[in-house]
Design a protein around this motif. Structure first.
Motif, PDB file in Angstrom:
ATOM      1  N   MET A   1       0.849  -1.201   0.000  1.00  0.00           N
ATOM      2  CA  MET A   1       0.000   0.000   0.000  1.00  0.00           C
ATOM      3  C   MET A   1       0.884   1.251   0.000  1.00  0.00           C
ATOM      4  N   ILE A   2       0.587   2.179  -0.878  1.00  0.00           N
ATOM      5  CA  ILE A   2       1.416   3.390  -0.974  1.00  0.00           C
ATOM      6  C   ILE A   2       0.758   4.503  -0.142  1.00  0.00           C
ATOM      7  N   PRO A   3       1.508   5.140   0.762  1.00  0.00           N
ATOM      8  CA  PRO A   3       0.905   6.246   1.534  1.00  0.00           C
ATOM      9  C   PRO A   3       0.595   7.428   0.612  1.00  0.00           C
ATOM     10  N   SER A   4      -0.252   8.327   1.080  1.00  0.00           N
ATOM     11  CA  SER A   4      -0.643   9.472   0.249  1.00  0.00           C
ATOM     12  C   SER A   4       0.595  10.220  -0.265  1.00  0.00           C
ATOM     13  N   GLN A   5       0.557  10.540  -1.545  1.00  0.00           N
ATOM     14  CA  GLN A   5       1.678  11.234  -2.211  1.00  0.00           C
ATOM     15  C   GLN A   5       1.336  12.700  -2.460  1.00  0.00           C
ATOM     16  N   ARG A   6       0.475  13.240  -1.625  1.00  0.00           N
ATOM     17  CA  ARG A   6      -0.007  14.599  -1.867  1.00  0.00           C
ATOM     18  C   ARG A   6       1.123  15.632  -1.897  1.00  0.00           C
ATOM     19  N   HIS A   7       2.172  15.383  -1.110  1.00  0.00           N
ATOM     20  CA  HIS A   7       3.284  16.346  -1.067  1.00  0.00           C
ATOM     21  C   HIS A   7       3.948  16.536  -2.434  1.00  0.00           C
ATOM     22  N   LEU A   8       3.716  15.620  -3.343  1.00  0.00           N
ATOM     23  CA  LEU A   8       4.323  15.739  -4.681  1.00  0.00           C
ATOM     24  C   LEU A   8       3.475  16.590  -5.621  1.00  0.00           C
ATOM     25  N   PHE A   9       2.292  17.012  -5.140  1.00  0.00           N
ATOM     26  CA  PHE A   9       1.324  17.722  -6.000  1.00  0.00           C
ATOM     27  C   PHE A   9       0.953  19.060  -5.402  1.00  0.00           C
ATOM     28  N   ASP A  10       0.401  19.911  -6.251  1.00  0.00           N
ATOM     29  CA  ASP A  10       0.007  21.251  -5.826  1.00  0.00           C
ATOM     30  C   ASP A  10      -1.505  21.266  -5.565  1.00  0.00           C
ATOM     31  N   ILE A  11      -1.953  20.486  -4.573  1.00  0.00           N
ATOM     32  CA  ILE A  11      -3.391  20.394  -4.299  1.00  0.00           C
ATOM     33  C   ILE A  11      -3.642  20.917  -2.882  1.00  0.00           C
ATOM     34  N   PRO A  12      -4.364  22.026  -2.742  1.00  0.00           N
ATOM     35  CA  PRO A  12      -4.594  22.595  -1.409  1.00  0.00           C
ATOM     36  C   PRO A  12      -5.324  21.609  -0.490  1.00  0.00           C
ATOM     37  N   GLU A  13      -5.115  21.774   0.796  1.00  0.00           N
ATOM     38  CA  GLU A  13      -5.725  20.901   1.808  1.00  0.00           C
ATOM     39  C   GLU A  13      -7.246  20.857   1.708  1.00  0.00           C
ATOM     40  N   ASP A  14      -7.844  22.006   1.346  1.00  0.00           N
ATOM     41  CA  ASP A  14      -9.316  22.062   1.366  1.00  0.00           C
ATOM     42  C   ASP A  14      -9.949  21.674   0.027  1.00  0.00           C
ATOM     43  N   ILE A  15      -9.167  21.038  -0.830  1.00  0.00           N
ATOM     44  CA  ILE A  15      -9.722  20.518  -2.084  1.00  0.00           C
ATOM     45  C   ILE A  15      -9.636  18.995  -2.053  1.00  0.00           C
ATOM     46  N   ALA A  16     -10.794  18.341  -2.220  1.00  0.00           N
ATOM     47  CA  ALA A  16     -10.801  16.880  -2.360  1.00  0.00           C
ATOM     48  C   ALA A  16     -10.981  16.589  -3.847  1.00  0.00           C
ATOM     49  N   TYR A  17      -9.864  16.429  -4.548  1.00  0.00           N
ATOM     50  CA  TYR A  17      -9.925  16.207  -5.998  1.00  0.00           C
ATOM     51  C   TYR A  17     -10.025  14.702  -6.257  1.00  0.00           C
ATOM     52  N   LEU A  18     -11.228  14.256  -6.570  1.00  0.00           N
ATOM     53  CA  LEU A  18     -11.496  12.827  -6.759  1.00  0.00           C
ATOM     54  C   LEU A  18     -12.008  12.608  -8.184  1.00  0.00           C
ATOM     55  N   ASN A  19     -11.281  13.187  -9.140  1.00  0.00           N
ATOM     56  CA  ASN A  19     -11.767  13.236 -10.513  1.00  0.00           C
ATOM     57  C   ASN A  19     -10.655  12.962 -11.518  1.00  0.00           C
ATOM     58  N   CYS A  20      -9.823  11.970 -11.215  1.00  0.00           N
ATOM     59  CA  CYS A  20      -8.689  11.679 -12.095  1.00  0.00           C
ATOM     60  C   CYS A  20      -9.162  11.159 -13.458  1.00  0.00           C
ATOM     61  N   ALA A  21     -10.338  10.539 -13.487  1.00  0.00           N
ATOM     62  CA  ALA A  21     -10.862  10.036 -14.760  1.00  0.00           C
ATOM     63  C   ALA A  21     -11.247  11.181 -15.705  1.00  0.00           C
ATOM     64  N   TYR A  22     -11.339  12.389 -15.154  1.00  0.00           N
ATOM     65  CA  TYR A  22     -11.606  13.590 -15.972  1.00  0.00           C
ATOM     66  C   TYR A  22     -10.280  14.178 -16.448  1.00  0.00           C
ATOM     67  N   LEU A  23      -9.457  14.626 -15.512  1.00  0.00           N
ATOM     68  CA  LEU A  23      -8.130  15.181 -15.807  1.00  0.00           C
ATOM     69  C   LEU A  23      -7.216  14.850 -14.639  1.00  0.00           C
ATOM     70  N   GLY A  24      -6.089  14.232 -14.911  1.00  0.00           N
ATOM     71  CA  GLY A  24      -5.117  13.989 -13.844  1.00  0.00           C
ATOM     72  C   GLY A  24      -4.270  15.238 -13.631  1.00  0.00           C
ATOM     73  N   PRO A  25      -3.973  15.594 -12.377  1.00  0.00           N
ATOM     74  CA  PRO A  25      -3.114  16.761 -12.145  1.00  0.00           C
ATOM     75  C   PRO A  25      -1.648  16.444 -12.456  1.00  0.00           C
ATOM     76  N   LEU A  26      -0.877  17.470 -12.801  1.00  0.00           N
ATOM     77  CA  LEU A  26       0.566  17.295 -12.985  1.00  0.00           C
ATOM     78  C   LEU A  26       1.245  17.414 -11.623  1.00  0.00           C
ATOM     79  N   SER A  27       2.235  16.580 -11.377  1.00  0.00           N
ATOM     80  CA  SER A  27       3.002  16.689 -10.129  1.00  0.00           C
ATOM     81  C   SER A  27       3.980  17.858 -10.247  1.00  0.00           C
ATOM     82  N   HIS A  28       4.568  18.245  -9.126  1.00  0.00           N
ATOM     83  CA  HIS A  28       5.588  19.304  -9.152  1.00  0.00           C
ATOM     84  C   HIS A  28       6.702  18.935 -10.135  1.00  0.00           C
ATOM     85  N   ALA A  29       7.105  17.665 -10.117  1.00  0.00           N
ATOM     86  CA  ALA A  29       8.228  17.244 -10.973  1.00  0.00           C
ATOM     87  C   ALA A  29       7.875  17.369 -12.457  1.00  0.00           C
TER      88      ALA A  29
END
Ligand SMILES: Cc1ncc(COP(=O)(O)O)c(C=O)c1O
Length: 378
Positions: A1-29
């Motif tokens: 099981m992989i722990p949350s990788q949120r630190h690699l992304f620019d997603i604010p704490e108060d956003i629950a983005y559960l829509n990867c099938a629409y558009l996946g976000p780009l990571s910082h890298a």
């Protein structure tokens, strides 16, 4: 099981983005790689002719690694629809033949077949969702000696209903039918092995689950289809094209493997480093571990949603990374807007509320979703 990788992304704490099938976000890298790549184009004197052929090969190999293909079996395409058009050009239909697709399948793997069937006097058959719930069985019941092509996803884009592609592939070979897969909604998050499934063509756009930029995808072409016709004729796909001073010694032969199907300008200097960074990240996480983690995440959501009276396909019938929630009656009007107000981003597709997390999600996102759903159903 992989722990949350949120630190690699620019997603604010108060956003629950559960829509990867629409558009996946780009990571910082990926963003950093894209920025650097754009900067490079501002200094074209630093881009040599060899650069038209290096990063493309790295990207090709990374995608090939995800599906157990040979590096040269992969072409670079701008969209899933482009890849399916290549397939349709090379799998001509005859009068009376059929192309089998799913009912309400995503159009990129439908329109090219309708066009081809219209021209040939063939028919596209859309397999409806069966009462018994076994989509694989329904597809197998719809193919016969008239079937020229079976054009499918790995899972339905509305609710993740799953297909057993190995079994379907075997039946296609018995019938001599072509198998054309659009795995845009599953590549990188569901293990898939082209050596086992043996599709003729398989395409995936990169901007969803591969967490890459828009306007790039990959087309796997089975070795026995690699002498086919491209749908456009660009100079880079020809043998000897790396010799820029000889390009007008027009050449009839193509580069080997699937390279003849590459889209023109596939050596996209701005995009290629970003897609390489995205694919490396998927490879490093590992597809089986991603699949397992997302399946567990959705199992937790399904259980809590069931307590609110929201049904979903059982885990054995759907892809783990997808969850389609069904309301007892119809989806309440204004639901998406209400959820958005609460910082929850999901989609409605067909009669399902589509929940599609990735590794950047965390438990707080799920709590935010459940809280907002509870408000909506009350
Ligand atoms: C199953 C599937 N295929 C393909 C796409 C994108 O298609 P294209 O790359 O042709 O725009 C989507 C977008 O939602 C999709 O859900």
């Amino acid at each position: 099981m992989i722990p949350s990788q949120r630190h690699l992304f620019d997603i604010p704490e108060d956003i629950a983005y559960l829509n990867c099938a629409y558009l996946g976000p780009l990571s910082h890298a990926v963003v950093a790689a894209g920025r650097e790549a754009s900067g490079r184009k501002s200094r074209p004197w630093e881009i040599g002719s060899e650069d038209f052929f290096t990063e493309t090969e790295v990207a090709r190999a990374l995608f090939a690694g995800l599906i157990n293909a040979g590096d040269d079996d992969v072409a670079i395409v701008p969209a899933a629809s482009y890849g399916v058009s290549v397939a349709a050009r090379n799998l001509p239909l005859a009068k009376g033949q059929t192309v089998v697709v799913l009912a309400e399948q995503f159009p990129s793997n439908v329109y090219a077949w309708r066009e081809s069937a219209n021209g040939a006097g063939a028919r596209v058959i859309a397999v409806p969702r069966p009462e018994h719930g076994d989509l694989t069985r329904a597809v197998l019941d719809s193919v016969d000696e008239r079937t020229a092509v079976v054009a499918l996803p790995h899972c339905h884009w509305a609710d993740g209903a799953l297909l057993d592609l190995e079994t379907i592939g075997r039946r296609c070979r018995e019938l001599g039918a072509g198998l054309v897969l659009d795995v845009t909604q599953s590549a990188g998050v569901m293990p898939l092995d082209v050596k086992r499934i043996q599709p003729d063509f398989l395409v995936a756009a990169c901007y969803k689950w591969l967490l890459g930029p828009y306007s790039i995808g990959f087309l796997y072409v089975a070795p026995h289809r690699q002498d086919g016709k491209p749908i456009e004729f660009n100079w880079r796909a020809r043998l000897g094209s790396e010799n820029f001073s000889g390009l007008v010694n027009y050449e009839d032969s193509y580069l080997p493997g699937a390279h003849r199907f590459d889209v023109g300008e596939c050596a996209n200097f701005q995009t290629m480093p970003a897609i390489i960074a995205a694919l490396r990240q998927i490879r490093d996480w590992g597809v089986p571990a991603i699949a397992q983690t997302l399946a567990a995440r959705n199992a937790g959501i399904a259980e809590r949603a069931a307590a609110l009276g929201l049904e979903s396909l059982g885990a054995e019938r759907r892809a783990g990374h997808f969850l389609g929630l069904r309301f007892p009656r119809e989806i309440p009007g204004g639901l998406l807007e209400e959820l958005r107000q609460a910082g929850v981003y999901v989609s409605v597709r067909g009669d399902s509320l589509r929940i599609t997390p990735h590794l950047y999600n965390d438990d707080a996102d799920v709590d935010r979703l459940m809280h907002a759903l509870q408000q909506a159903v009350n």
